[in-house]
Design a protein around this motif. Structure first.
Motif, PDB file in Angstrom:
ATOM      1  N   VAL A  13      -0.388  15.046  -9.769  1.00  0.00           N
ATOM      2  CA  VAL A  13       0.911  14.878 -10.495  1.00  0.00           C
ATOM      3  C   VAL A  13       0.716  13.599 -11.325  1.00  0.00           C
ATOM      4  N   ASN A  14       0.135  12.605 -10.561  1.00  0.00           N
ATOM      5  CA  ASN A  14      -0.140  11.144 -11.263  1.00  0.00           C
ATOM      6  C   ASN A  14      -1.116  11.298 -12.543  1.00  0.00           C
ATOM      7  N   VAL A  15      -2.292  12.142 -12.066  1.00  0.00           N
ATOM      8  CA  VAL A  15      -3.175  12.212 -13.190  1.00  0.00           C
ATOM      9  C   VAL A  15      -2.697  13.229 -14.242  1.00  0.00           C
ATOM     10  N   ASN A  16      -1.949  13.817 -14.068  1.00  0.00           N
ATOM     11  CA  ASN A  16      -1.816  15.020 -14.969  1.00  0.00           C
ATOM     12  C   ASN A  16      -0.785  14.103 -15.765  1.00  0.00           C
ATOM     13  N   GLN A  17       0.385  13.490 -15.434  1.00  0.00           N
ATOM     14  CA  GLN A  17       1.283  12.821 -16.144  1.00  0.00           C
ATOM     15  C   GLN A  17       0.783  11.670 -16.829  1.00  0.00           C
ATOM     16  N   LEU A  18      -0.447  10.944 -16.394  1.00  0.00           N
ATOM     17  CA  LEU A  18      -1.107   9.965 -17.043  1.00  0.00           C
ATOM     18  C   LEU A  18      -1.598  10.369 -18.268  1.00  0.00           C
ATOM     19  N   THR A  19      -2.470  11.386 -18.201  1.00  0.00           N
ATOM     20  CA  THR A  19      -2.975  12.259 -19.199  1.00  0.00           C
ATOM     21  C   THR A  19      -2.070  12.567 -20.367  1.00  0.00           C
ATOM     22  N   GLN A  20      -0.968  13.028 -19.925  1.00  0.00           N
ATOM     23  CA  GLN A  20       0.145  13.462 -20.951  1.00  0.00           C
ATOM     24  C   GLN A  20       0.421  12.407 -21.512  1.00  0.00           C
ATOM     25  N   ALA A  21       0.636  11.086 -20.831  1.00  0.00           N
ATOM     26  CA  ALA A  21       1.361   9.860 -21.400  1.00  0.00           C
ATOM     27  C   ALA A  21       0.235   9.290 -22.532  1.00  0.00           C
ATOM     28  N   ILE A  22      -1.046   9.442 -22.268  1.00  0.00           N
ATOM     29  CA  ILE A  22      -1.955   8.847 -23.080  1.00  0.00           C
ATOM     30  C   ILE A  22      -1.988   9.847 -24.337  1.00  0.00           C
ATOM     31  N   ASN A  23      -2.139  10.945 -24.251  1.00  0.00           N
ATOM     32  CA  ASN A  23      -1.920  11.652 -25.118  1.00  0.00           C
ATOM     33  C   ASN A  23      -0.728  11.762 -26.149  1.00  0.00           C
ATOM     34  N   ASP A  24       0.190  11.575 -25.661  1.00  0.00           N
ATOM     35  CA  ASP A  24       1.598  11.746 -26.545  1.00  0.00           C
ATOM     36  C   ASP A  24       1.790  10.255 -26.904  1.00  0.00           C
ATOM     37  N   ILE A  25       1.375   9.305 -26.073  1.00  0.00           N
ATOM     38  CA  ILE A  25       1.856   7.912 -26.574  1.00  0.00           C
ATOM     39  C   ILE A  25       0.872   7.214 -27.401  1.00  0.00           C
ATOM     40  N   VAL A  26      -0.593   7.297 -26.980  1.00  0.00           N
ATOM     41  CA  VAL A  26      -1.585   6.704 -27.523  1.00  0.00           C
ATOM     42  C   VAL A  26      -2.305   7.491 -28.798  1.00  0.00           C
ATOM     43  N   LEU A  27      -2.893   8.682 -28.194  1.00  0.00           N
ATOM     44  CA  LEU A  27      -3.801   9.367 -29.050  1.00  0.00           C
ATOM     45  C   LEU A  27      -3.180  10.276 -30.030  1.00  0.00           C
ATOM     46  N   THR A  28      -2.350  11.065 -30.154  1.00  0.00           N
ATOM     47  CA  THR A  28      -1.700  11.729 -31.048  1.00  0.00           C
ATOM     48  C   THR A  28      -1.080  10.981 -32.009  1.00  0.00           C
ATOM     49  N   PRO A  29      -0.318  10.151 -31.813  1.00  0.00           N
ATOM     50  CA  PRO A  29       0.304   9.323 -32.838  1.00  0.00           C
ATOM     51  C   PRO A  29      -0.709   8.638 -33.992  1.00  0.00           C
ATOM     52  N   PHE A  37       1.324   2.113 -12.470  1.00  0.00           N
ATOM     53  CA  PHE A  37       1.762   2.982 -11.637  1.00  0.00           C
ATOM     54  C   PHE A  37       0.620   4.107 -11.158  1.00  0.00           C
ATOM     55  N   SER A  38       0.334   4.750 -11.996  1.00  0.00           N
ATOM     56  CA  SER A  38      -0.632   6.020 -11.706  1.00  0.00           C
ATOM     57  C   SER A  38      -1.767   5.552 -10.805  1.00  0.00           C
ATOM     58  N   TYR A  81       4.234   1.654 -26.113  1.00  0.00           N
ATOM     59  CA  TYR A  81       2.768   1.178 -25.639  1.00  0.00           C
ATOM     60  C   TYR A  81       2.915   0.273 -24.326  1.00  0.00           C
ATOM     61  N   LEU A  82       4.136  -0.445 -24.295  1.00  0.00           N
ATOM     62  CA  LEU A  82       4.449  -1.076 -23.014  1.00  0.00           C
ATOM     63  C   LEU A  82       4.788  -0.267 -21.853  1.00  0.00           C
ATOM     64  N   LEU A  83       5.207   0.859 -22.120  1.00  0.00           N
ATOM     65  CA  LEU A  83       5.781   1.745 -21.245  1.00  0.00           C
ATOM     66  C   LEU A  83       4.344   2.428 -20.657  1.00  0.00           C
ATOM     67  N   MET A  84       3.247   2.474 -21.773  1.00  0.00           N
ATOM     68  CA  MET A  84       1.903   3.073 -21.297  1.00  0.00           C
ATOM     69  C   MET A  84       1.188   2.199 -20.296  1.00  0.00           C
ATOM     70  N   VAL A  85       1.468   0.737 -20.318  1.00  0.00           N
ATOM     71  CA  VAL A  85       0.798  -0.114 -19.522  1.00  0.00           C
ATOM     72  C   VAL A  85       1.347   0.097 -18.112  1.00  0.00           C
ATOM     73  N   THR A 145       0.841  -1.441  -0.026  1.00  0.00           N
ATOM     74  CA  THR A 145      -0.092  -0.007  -0.234  1.00  0.00           C
ATOM     75  C   THR A 145       0.894   1.299  -0.123  1.00  0.00           C
ATOM     76  N   ALA A 146       2.107   1.397   0.958  1.00  0.00           N
ATOM     77  CA  ALA A 146       2.887   2.474   1.032  1.00  0.00           C
ATOM     78  C   ALA A 146       3.573   2.461  -0.385  1.00  0.00           C
ATOM     79  N   LEU A 147       4.204   1.374  -1.077  1.00  0.00           N
ATOM     80  CA  LEU A 147       4.709   1.403  -2.327  1.00  0.00           C
ATOM     81  C   LEU A 147       3.783   1.768  -3.471  1.00  0.00           C
ATOM     82  N   SER A 148       2.351   1.473  -3.317  1.00  0.00           N
ATOM     83  CA  SER A 148       1.703   1.879  -4.379  1.00  0.00           C
ATOM     84  C   SER A 148       1.650   3.511  -4.778  1.00  0.00           C
ATOM     85  N   SER A 149       1.849   4.067  -3.517  1.00  0.00           N
ATOM     86  CA  SER A 149       1.794   5.504  -3.654  1.00  0.00           C
ATOM     87  C   SER A 149       3.221   6.092  -4.079  1.00  0.00           C
TER      88      SER A 149
END
Length: 453
Positions: free
Chosen positions: A162-178, A367-368, A358-362, A68-72
Motif C-alpha cells: 500500500v505504501n509503495v503503491n500510494q507513493l508511486t501514485q503521489a510522485i506520478n500525480d504531483i511531480v511527474l505528470t504536471p 511517511f512511506s 510538493y510539500l505534501l510530497m515531502v 519504530t512502531a509509529l513509523s509503520s
C-alpha cells in the motif's frame, strides 16, 4: 483477482471481527478502569527516558520502540487511508476512526505489556516479543496454531504494497505528470528501483539501524505535517468549526455515505468503514506494534504498555484528524473525484496553489519510506518464528521484490489485500490478549504500588 481480494477482505471484516476488535477493546478499557488514560502523564515521563536502564534486557529504548512502531502506523493510512474513508463515507467516518483510536489505546496497552511480560527466545536464543511469543509463552504450547496463524498472516500483512503503491501514485500525480513527464511502467519501475536501494540499505542493517532511522524521521515528519495542515486550516479558518461539528453530526446521520449498507443500513456501513480505516491506520489489536515494543530495554511490562498506548493517540487522534480537516475545510472531498493520496494533494494545492502539493510530497515520501523500514522487521520476525532465526533474512528478499510488484498493481486491490490479512492477524492477537488480560491487571497493580512506594 481484484474481485476475489475484495470479497476476501469484506468477509474478513465482517461483524464478528468488529465485535472482537471494538467489543474486546471496550472490555479491556472497562476491566482496567481506564488505567491507560489515568497514567498518561507517567507514560510521557517514561517516553522521555526518565526510567531508562541500559542494563535491562532488550535491544532498544522506549522512545525508539515507540518511533519504530509509529513509523509503520504513521504512513499512508494517515494520508491515503483517511482520504479513502472521507471520499466514501463523508465527514462522519472520522468520528468512528476516533472511537477506534480511543478503544485502541487500551488494546495497545494490553498487547504491548504482554509482549514484554511473555518474551520468548528464537532459535538463536535471542529474546523476542510479539503476539506469537505471548501466545506460546503465556497460553502454552497447545495454543501454538494461533501463533502460527498470526505469523503466516504477518508475512503478507507486513508487505509494503500500500505504501509503495500510494507513493508511486503521489510522485506520478504531483511531480511527474504536471511537469510533462510521461508516466508508465518504465517510470514506475525506476521509482521502485530507487525505493529498493533506499530500503535495502536500512533493513539489511537490522532492528538497531531501523530504530535509529525511525527515531530521526518520525518526530520530524509529524512536526512538518502538523505545520502544513495548520497553514491549511488557518487559510480556511472561517469554516473549520462547521466541519469539525459536521464530523459529529454526520457520524450518526451518515448523509454522505456512498457505499453499500451493512447490517441493514448505511450507519452500520459508516461505523464499519471508520473502524476499518482506524485499525488500518493505528493497527491497535492487529499485533504489529507489540513486535517492536517487545524489543524494548525494560524489565517493566506495564511501563512499555503505557508508552505503546500513546501510539493511537498520536497516529489517529492527531495526524488522521489533521488530514481529515484539511480535506474537509478545502471542500475537495465534494468537488473532485480524487481518492487516496491524490485527494489529500488536492486539499494542499487548494490552500497553497504553487507549493502545497510538493510539500505534501515531502511528507508522503518520509511517511512511506519510514513505514518500509519497520514493516520489514515485522515480517522477518514472523518468518523467524515459523522457520528459524537463521533464515529470517530471506524475508527481506521477498519484501524487496514486493516493492517492484506494488508499483504495477491497482490501489484498491493492494488496500483490500492488506485490510483482509490485518483482519486475520487481529483474531489471534485479540483472543490471546483477552484471555491473558487478568495477568496484565495483576502486574499493573504491582507496578503502581512500586512507583508509589
Amino acid at each position: 483477482m481484484e474481485k476475489i481480494i475484495k470479497t476476501f477482505s469484506d468477509y474478513a471484516w465482517g461483524l464478528p471481527l468488529v465485535l472482537l476488535l471494538i467489543g474486546g477493546g471496550l472490555y479491556l478499557l472497562v476491566v482496567s478502569r481506564f488505567l491507560p488514560f489515568r497514567y498518561l502523564g507517567h507514560a510521557i515521563q517514561v517516553l522521555r527516558g526518565k526510567y531508562d536502564n541500559p542494563d535491562d534486557p532488550g535491544e532498544i529504548s522506549h522512545f525508539k520502540a515507540l518511533t519504530t512502531a509509529l513509523s509503520s502506523t504513521i504512513g499512508m493510512g494517515n494520508i491515503a487511508g483517511v482520504a479513502a474513508a472521507i471520499s466514501l463515507g463523508g465527514p462522519g467516518a472520522m468520528f468512528w476512526m476516533w472511537v477506534s483510536a480511543i478503544v485502541g489505546m487500551s488494546t495497545k496497552f494490553f498487547t504491548s505489556s504482554l509482549a514484554v511480560m511473555f518474551r520468548g527466545k528464537d532459535s538463536n536464543g535471542d529474546l523476542q516479543g510479539g503476539p506469537m511469543y505471548f501466545i506460546t509463552e503465556g497460553l502454552g504450547k497447545s495454543w501454538k496454531p494461533l501463533a502460527v496463524m498470526f505469523s503466516v498472516c504477518g508475512l503478507v500483512g507486513a508487505l509494503p504494497v500500500v505504501n509503495v503503491n500510494q507513493l508511486t501514485q503521489a510522485i506520478n500525480d504531483i511531480v511527474l505528470t504536471p511537469n510533462g513527464v510521461t508516466v508508465g511502467l518504465k517510470s514506475n519501475l525506476i521509482l521502485a528501483l530507487v525505493l529498493v536501494i533506499i530500503t535495502s540499505v536500512i533493513i539489511l542493517g537490522g532492528l538497531k539501524r531501523i530504530s535509529l532511522a525511525a527515531s530521526k524521521l518520525v518526530p520530524a515528519m509529524v512536526i512538518l505535517y502538523f505545520a502544513l495542515v495548520l497553514f491549511v486550516l488557518i487559510s480556511n479558518y472561517e469554516v473549520v468549526p462547521k466541519y469539525f461539528f459536521m464530523i459529529f453530526t454526520d457520524a450518526f446521520a451518515a448523509n454522505n455515505f456512498k457505499g453499500e449498507p451493512f447490517l441493514g443500513g448505511v450507519l452500520g456501513a459508516l461505523i464499519l468503514l471508520g473502524i476499518r480505516r482506524g485499525a488500518f491506520s493505528n493497527e491497535a489489536g492487529i499485533g504489529t506494534a507489540p513486535m517492536a515494543h517487545g524489543a524494548t530495554k525494560t524489565n517493566e511490562p506495564i511501563r512499555e504498555g503505557l508508552v505503546a498506548m500513546l501510539g493511537p493517540a498520536i497516529d489517529t487522534l492527531i495526524v488522521c484528524t489533521l488530514t481529515a480537516l484539511a480535506i474537509l475545510v478545502t471542500g475537495v472531498w465534494e468537488t473532485t473525484d480524487n481518492n487516496g493520496v491524490s485527494l489529500t494533494a488536492s486539499a494542499f494545492s487548494h490552500a497553497m496553489p504553487i507549493y502545497g502539493k510538493y510539500l505534501l510530497m515531502v511528507c508522503v515520501a518520509i511517511f512511506s519510506i519510514s513505514s518500509l523500514f519497520s514493516y520489514s522487521y515485522y515480517g522477518s520476525k514472523c518468518l523467524s518464528f515459523l522457520i528459524g532465526a537463521d533464515k529470517k533474512h530471506y524475508y527481506n528478499y521477498l519484501y524487496i521484490l514486493s516493492i517492484v510488484l506494488a508499483v504495477i498493481m491497482p490501489f484498491s486491490a493492494m488496500l483490500n489485500l492488506v485490510d483482509g490479512v490485518f483482519a486475520l492477524m487481529a483474531i489471534p492477537t485479540m483472543i490471546s490478549t483477552i484471555i491473558l488480560a487478568p495477568k496484565v491487571l495483576k502486574e499493573a497493580r504491582n507496578y503502581i504500588q512500586r512507583i508509589k512506594a
